[in-house]
Design a protein around this motif. Structure first.
Motif, PDB file in Angstrom:
ATOM      1  N   ASP A   6       0.810  -1.177   0.140  1.00 23.15           N
ATOM      2  CA  ASP A   6      -0.118  -0.042  -0.016  1.00 23.15           C
ATOM      3  C   ASP A   6       0.980   1.081   0.110  1.00 23.15           C
ATOM      4  OD1 ASP A   6       0.946  -0.527   2.517  1.00 23.15           O
ATOM      5  OD2 ASP A   6      -1.055   0.236   3.614  1.00 23.15           O
ATOM      6  N   GLN A  16      -5.768   0.564  -6.285  1.00 24.25           N
ATOM      7  CA  GLN A  16      -5.643  -0.927  -6.476  1.00 24.25           C
ATOM      8  C   GLN A  16      -5.759  -1.445  -7.717  1.00 24.25           C
ATOM      9  OE1 GLN A  16      -8.145  -2.149  -3.044  1.00 24.25           O
ATOM     10  NE2 GLN A  16      -6.420  -1.888  -1.514  1.00 24.25           N
ATOM     11  N   ASN A  31      -6.057  -6.210  -2.797  1.00 21.06           N
ATOM     12  CA  ASN A  31      -6.705  -5.675  -1.661  1.00 21.06           C
ATOM     13  C   ASN A  31      -6.270  -6.612  -0.596  1.00 21.06           C
ATOM     14  OD1 ASN A  31      -8.982  -6.035   0.493  1.00 21.06           O
ATOM     15  ND2 ASN A  31      -9.132  -3.740  -0.227  1.00 21.06           N
ATOM     16  N   GLU A  34      -2.713  -6.467   0.531  1.00 24.75           N
ATOM     17  CA  GLU A  34      -2.417  -5.255   1.179  1.00 24.75           C
ATOM     18  C   GLU A  34      -2.917  -5.550   2.648  1.00 24.75           C
ATOM     19  OE1 GLU A  34      -2.401  -1.551  -2.023  1.00 24.75           O
ATOM     20  OE2 GLU A  34      -3.941  -1.639  -0.508  1.00 24.75           O
ATOM     21  N   ARG A  35      -4.134  -5.992   2.979  1.00 27.25           N
ATOM     22  CA  ARG A  35      -4.457  -6.408   4.145  1.00 27.25           C
ATOM     23  C   ARG A  35      -4.121  -7.549   5.052  1.00 27.25           C
ATOM     24  NH1 ARG A  35      -9.577  -4.431   5.591  1.00 27.25           N
ATOM     25  NH2 ARG A  35     -10.549  -2.904   4.272  1.00 27.25           N
ATOM     26  N   GLU A  36      -3.011  -8.338   4.231  1.00 25.49           N
ATOM     27  CA  GLU A  36      -2.325  -9.193   4.795  1.00 25.49           C
ATOM     28  C   GLU A  36      -3.166 -10.465   5.091  1.00 25.49           C
ATOM     29  OE1 GLU A  36       0.043  -7.589   8.196  1.00 25.49           O
ATOM     30  OE2 GLU A  36       0.910  -6.173   6.947  1.00 25.49           O
ATOM     31  N   ARG A  37      -4.203 -10.637   4.095  1.00 26.19           N
ATOM     32  CA  ARG A  37      -5.173 -11.708   4.470  1.00 26.19           C
ATOM     33  C   ARG A  37      -4.832 -12.986   3.251  1.00 26.19           C
ATOM     34  NH1 ARG A  37     -11.009  -8.826   5.030  1.00 26.19           N
ATOM     35  NH2 ARG A  37     -10.456  -7.811   6.872  1.00 26.19           N
TER      36      ARG A  37
END
Length: 69
Positions: A6, A16, A31, A34-37
């Motif tokens: 990000d 994105q 996404n 970036e959210r570390e999912r």
């Protein structure tokens, strides 16, 4: 896996969706990374590093357990 995607994306002034198009994935994939999912594939990690002209290690910091202990 911790990452700086990000930060690099925002510094480049990209959405994105624009980054996703540039590296051939969906906006949802960017996404999730970036959210570390979601940990990216090795191929995607290298594509992102090439796009931002940096080393993979500048973008990602793996959560590693000590080996051999």
């Amino acid at each position: 896996m911790k990452n700086e995607i990000d930060t690099y994306r925002e510094r480049a002034g990209l959405s994105q969706g624009e980054l996703a198009t540039a590296v051939g994935v969906s906006r949802q994939t960017i996404n999730a990374v970036e959210r570390e999912r979601y940990d990216p594939s090795l191929a995607l990690a290298f594509k992102l590093a090439a796009y931002f002209d940096c080393r993979v290690e500048a973008l990602f910091e793996p959560d590693l357990e000590p080996v051999g202990e």
